[in-house]
Scaffold this motif. Structure first.
Motif, PDB file in Angstrom:
ATOM      1  N   ASP A 108       0.856  -1.183   0.000  1.00 45.33           N
ATOM      2  CA  ASP A 108       0.000   0.000   0.000  1.00 45.33           C
ATOM      3  C   ASP A 108       0.895   1.236   0.000  1.00 45.33           C
ATOM      4  N   PRO A 109       0.793   2.160  -0.942  1.00 43.43           N
ATOM      5  CA  PRO A 109      -0.169   2.199  -2.042  1.00 43.43           C
ATOM      6  C   PRO A 109       0.278   1.319  -3.211  1.00 43.43           C
ATOM      7  N   ARG A 140       0.210   5.552  -6.930  1.00 44.16           N
ATOM      8  CA  ARG A 140       1.565   5.391  -6.368  1.00 44.16           C
ATOM      9  C   ARG A 140       2.596   6.170  -7.186  1.00 44.16           C
ATOM     10  N   LEU A 186       4.856   8.958  -5.468  1.00 45.41           N
ATOM     11  CA  LEU A 186       6.297   8.730  -5.271  1.00 45.41           C
ATOM     12  C   LEU A 186       7.167   9.414  -6.318  1.00 45.41           C
ATOM     13  N   PHE A 206      -3.439   8.736  -0.840  1.00 43.06           N
ATOM     14  CA  PHE A 206      -3.095   7.461  -0.188  1.00 43.06           C
ATOM     15  C   PHE A 206      -4.378   6.699   0.179  1.00 43.06           C
ATOM     16  N   PHE A 266      -0.092   0.253   5.710  1.00 43.24           N
ATOM     17  CA  PHE A 266      -1.555   0.407   5.696  1.00 43.24           C
ATOM     18  C   PHE A 266      -1.872   1.737   6.376  1.00 43.24           C
ATOM     19  N   SER A 277       0.470   4.153   8.314  1.00 42.70           N
ATOM     20  CA  SER A 277       1.447   4.999   7.623  1.00 42.70           C
ATOM     21  C   SER A 277       0.874   6.382   7.327  1.00 42.70           C
ATOM     22  N   TYR A 289       2.812   9.533   8.570  1.00 46.77           N
ATOM     23  CA  TYR A 289       3.480  10.396   7.577  1.00 46.77           C
ATOM     24  C   TYR A 289       2.704  11.704   7.347  1.00 46.77           C
TER      25      TYR A 289
HETATM   26  P1  TMP Z   1       7.165   2.067   0.165  1.00 49.91           P
HETATM   27  O1  TMP Z   1       5.877   1.350  -0.058  1.00 49.91           O
HETATM   28  O2  TMP Z   1       8.196   1.683  -0.791  1.00 49.91           O
HETATM   29  O3  TMP Z   1       7.583   2.036   1.575  1.00 49.91           O
HETATM   30  O4  TMP Z   1       6.900   3.593  -0.225  1.00 49.91           O
HETATM   31  C1  TMP Z   1       5.790   4.276   0.142  1.00 49.91           C
HETATM   32  C2  TMP Z   1       6.182   5.650   0.593  1.00 49.91           C
HETATM   33  O5  TMP Z   1       4.999   6.398   0.829  1.00 49.91           O
HETATM   34  C3  TMP Z   1       6.968   5.683   1.883  1.00 49.91           C
HETATM   35  O6  TMP Z   1       7.866   6.784   1.869  1.00 49.91           O
HETATM   36  C4  TMP Z   1       5.926   5.943   2.924  1.00 49.91           C
HETATM   37  C5  TMP Z   1       4.936   6.787   2.201  1.00 49.91           C
HETATM   38  N1  TMP Z   1       3.541   6.636   2.655  1.00 49.91           N
HETATM   39  C6  TMP Z   1       2.890   7.730   3.178  1.00 49.91           C
HETATM   40  O7  TMP Z   1       3.454   8.816   3.265  1.00 49.91           O
HETATM   41  N2  TMP Z   1       1.588   7.578   3.576  1.00 49.91           N
HETATM   42  C7  TMP Z   1       0.919   6.390   3.466  1.00 49.91           C
HETATM   43  O8  TMP Z   1      -0.251   6.296   3.824  1.00 49.91           O
HETATM   44  C8  TMP Z   1       1.634   5.262   2.913  1.00 49.91           C
HETATM   45  C9  TMP Z   1       0.933   3.959   2.767  1.00 49.91           C
HETATM   46  C10 TMP Z   1       2.928   5.440   2.515  1.00 49.91           C
END
Ligand code: TMP
Length: 208
Positions: free
Chosen positions: A39-40, A50, A54, A70, A97, A100, A104
């Motif tokens: 996720d995402p 995503r 990103l 998200f 999930f 995060s 974040y």
């Molecule tokens: P990752 O799946 O490779 O860890 O990358 C997802 C990135 O997105 C990571 O930096 C964490 C961020 N994120 C958020 O900021 N909010 C969210 O709800 C989620 C799921 C990820």
């Protein structure tokens, strides 16, 4: 062991992908029919969202908008993958999930955690993890790991040291308030020690 919904969250570079693979193998060896997802992403819509989140470096995305993006990806993930899998007796293992977003966009990003919780309730149809792991590593360790595993930072990784320190603290402080759902694991330990801690918590959960 009954089927479960398990999530693994943590700051960037916490080692969750490695632990997810190890846990998937252990669960499968125990006879679980395991569906893994992240996720995402994982749905056609989620993958597009995503990409924006990103890699949309050129886009102006307010933190509140980021939160909704998200949530939109997650809502589709629950609808298309997680809910049907759980309904047919599968165990679902999800890389990140709702926690995060709380950490974040909420604790580190400044959007109200109550508002995120409310938006999350609507997005996930009440589907919440039976057990949610938080892999905790010091900021310096995570930066070292990111340097080794990736050569170019994505949009979220580029948010800077202060933000990522808040993320780390946010995971620990939020997980501590919900100890029945979230389990904090010291992920600066060797991979096999972390995997054993995770497995022990999964077994304890199913024994209760
Ligand atoms: P990752 O799946 O490779 O860890 O990358 C997802 C990135 O997105 C990571 O930096 C964490 C961020 N994120 C958020 O900021 N909010 C969210 O709800 C989620 C799921 C990820």
């Amino acid at each position: 062991m009954q089927n479960m919904f398990i999530t693994i969250d943590g700051g960037d570079g916490c080692g969750k992908s490695t632990q997810l693979k190890l846990l998937e193998k252990r669960l499968s060896d125990c006879g679980h029919n395991v569906v893994t997802c992240y996720d995402p992403g994982c749905t056609p819509l989620g993958e597009r969202v995503r990409e924006i989140l990103l890699h949309g470096h050129e886009l102006e995305i307010a933190t509140r908008t980021e939160m909704f993006l998200f949530m939109a990806a997650r809502s589709q993930l629950v609808e298309e993958i997680i809910r049907p899998a759980l309904a047919t007796g599968k165990t679902v293992l999800c890389d990140r999930f709702l926690l995060s977003t709380i950490v974040y966009q909420g604790i580190a990003g400044g959007v109200s955690v109550d508002e995120i919780t409310e938006a999350g309730r609507i997005a996930v149809y009440g589907v919440m993890p039976d057990i949610g792991f938080v892999l905790d590593v010091p900021y310096e360790v995570s930066q070292q790991r990111l340097k080794i595993s990736r050569d170019k930072a994505d949009r979220m990784e580029s948010k800077g040291e202060t933000y990522h320190r808040k993320v780390r603290e946010g995971f620990v402080s939020y997980a501590t308030i919900e100890p029945n759902r979230y389990v904090i694991v010291d992920a600066s330990q060797p991979v096999d020690v972390v995997a054993t801690a995770i497995w022990t918590a999964v077994c304890n959960k199913t024994a209760n």
